[in-house]
Design a protein around this motif. Structure first.
Motif, short mmCIF file in Angstrom:
data_model
loop_
_atom_site.label_atom_id
_atom_site.label_comp_id
_atom_site.label_asym_id
_atom_site.label_seq_id
_atom_site.Cartn_x
_atom_site.Cartn_y
_atom_site.Cartn_z
N VAL A 115 -12.91 -49.24 11.48
CA VAL A 115 -12.65 -49.27 9.91
C VAL A 115 -12.96 -50.48 8.92
CG1 VAL A 115 -11.20 -48.63 8.85
CG2 VAL A 115 -11.18 -47.27 11.42
N ASN A 116 -11.79 -51.92 9.80
CA ASN A 116 -12.20 -52.99 9.33
C ASN A 116 -13.34 -54.28 9.11
OD1 ASN A 116 -9.43 -52.06 9.15
ND2 ASN A 116 -9.14 -53.31 10.07
N VAL A 117 -14.44 -53.32 9.46
CA VAL A 117 -15.59 -53.97 9.29
C VAL A 117 -16.93 -53.31 9.40
CG1 VAL A 117 -17.25 -56.22 10.14
CG2 VAL A 117 -14.76 -56.43 11.22
N HIS A 118 -17.50 -52.72 10.18
CA HIS A 118 -18.58 -51.94 10.44
C HIS A 118 -18.94 -50.93 9.21
CE1 HIS A 118 -18.85 -52.07 15.10
NE2 HIS A 118 -18.94 -53.74 13.76
N ALA A 119 -17.88 -50.03 8.11
CA ALA A 119 -17.84 -48.93 7.82
C ALA A 119 -17.75 -49.87 6.21
CB ALA A 119 -16.24 -48.36 7.91
N PRO A 120 -16.81 -51.04 5.94
CA PRO A 120 -17.15 -51.37 4.65
C PRO A 120 -17.95 -52.30 4.81
CG PRO A 120 -15.66 -52.35 5.58
CD PRO A 120 -15.58 -51.86 6.75
N LEU A 121 -18.63 -52.24 5.80
CA LEU A 121 -20.56 -53.34 6.26
C LEU A 121 -21.52 -52.29 5.01
CD1 LEU A 121 -18.63 -56.32 6.34
CD2 LEU A 121 -20.93 -56.71 7.57
N THR A 160 -10.81 -59.23 12.03
CA THR A 160 -11.51 -58.23 11.29
C THR A 160 -11.20 -58.41 10.01
OG1 THR A 160 -9.76 -56.13 11.07
CG2 THR A 160 -10.79 -55.90 12.64
N LYS A 161 -10.27 -59.32 9.39
CA LYS A 161 -9.94 -59.49 8.17
C LYS A 161 -10.63 -60.46 8.06
CE LYS A 161 -8.08 -55.78 6.66
NZ LYS A 161 -8.33 -54.64 5.88
N HIS A 162 -10.49 -61.20 8.32
CA HIS A 162 -11.63 -62.44 8.61
C HIS A 162 -12.90 -62.66 8.22
CE1 HIS A 162 -12.36 -67.35 8.94
NE2 HIS A 162 -12.97 -66.92 9.54
N ALA A 163 -13.43 -61.66 9.00
CA ALA A 163 -14.52 -60.92 8.94
C ALA A 163 -15.76 -60.61 7.29
CB ALA A 163 -15.08 -59.76 10.20
#
Length: 264
Positions: A115-121, A160-163
């Motif tokens: 949710v926090n990394v893959h979806a927005p990317l 995840t937020k740092h990424a």
């Protein structure tokens, strides 16, 4: 009012409640057309209906579970098939589960990463060709102060937020030549349903209740910044100042703020 928003289509993930719901309201209030994505189709349908009636603006909605990568890919493909032009993307959907890393369930870790990394990317990768073709666009990624200043029980969430911060900072430099804007929003605790999943005990929410940001005010601040260059929006200001001090003197601040960091 944000005059830049009139007639613009703004894709918002996590739009069925909290910050996402208020983002939709403020986009519609400023004459934009929200494109809403979330798991709750019933909620999205109701929000779209209310916004249409109140602001006389087209509002679109798509049901998608962002924890399911294949489902999100299918739905995002439909979104870009339905809309020839999208003018802005707000990657708002996010989740967190506060737990010591050694006690975390791998399923929960994967959900946070999805949710926090893959979806927005993924959605950013799909929207960029449209923005490049029209030589304009604005990507707003809702990150967190946790991406700058990690605390116990948030190892995965902070990662995840740092990424997302690192991704946004690199992307900003890559796309600025096409007139595309990239903004990160780094928030402290916000009064939403986020903590019902992140900390079911309610202990952390109780401890920081008096410090919580108002979701409506946060959303209004973000929407005012749409289509206006801004590297970061950091709220609250005192926490942003704290994260800057932490970056300079991490060992000192971790010792001084140990009791506050361990409130989860």
């Amino acid at each position: 009012m944000n005059e830049h928003l009139k007639g613009k289509k703004v894709l918002i993930t996590g739009a069925s409640s909290g910050i996402g719901q208020y983002l939709a309201i403020h986009v519609a209030r400023n004459g934009g057309h929200p494109i809403l994505v979330a798991r709750s189709g019933n909620r999205l349908e109701l929000i779209a209906k209310i916004l249409k009636e109140k602001f006389d603006t087209d509002c679109y909605w798509y049901k998608a579970d962002l924890t399911n990568g294949n489902e999100w890919k299918d739905v995002s493909d439909i979104i870009f098939y339905d809309h020839d032009s999208i003018d802005a993307l707000i990657n708002n959907a996010g989740m967190g589960i506060f737990e010591n890393y050694c006690g975390s369930k791998w399923q929960d870790i994967e959900r946070m990463l999805q949710v926090n990394v893959h979806a927005p990317l993924r959605i950013t990768h799909q929207v960029l060709p449209h923005f490049i073709a029209q030589k304009s666009g604005h990507i707003i990624n809702i990150a967190s102060q946790a991406g700058k200043m990690a605390t116990p029980k948030s190892a995965v969430y902070s990662a995840t937020k740092h990424a997302l911060l690192g991704f946004s900072n690199a992307l900003r430099m890559e796309v600025e030549g096409w007139g595309i804007l990239v903004t990160t929003v780094n928030l402290g605790p916000v009064r939403t349903n986020f903590f019902k999943q992140a900390d079911p005990t309610g202990n952390y929410e109780t401890a920081v209740e008096h410090l919580m940001l108002d979701a409506n005010q946060v959303a209004n601040r973000i929407v005012k910044q749409l289509f206006i260059p801004k590297r970061e929006i950091n709220l609250p200001t005192w926490m942003d100042a704290g994260s800057k001090v932490h970056q300079l003197f991490p060992s000192v601040t971790e010792k001084m703020l140990r009791s506050q960091f361990n409130k989860k």
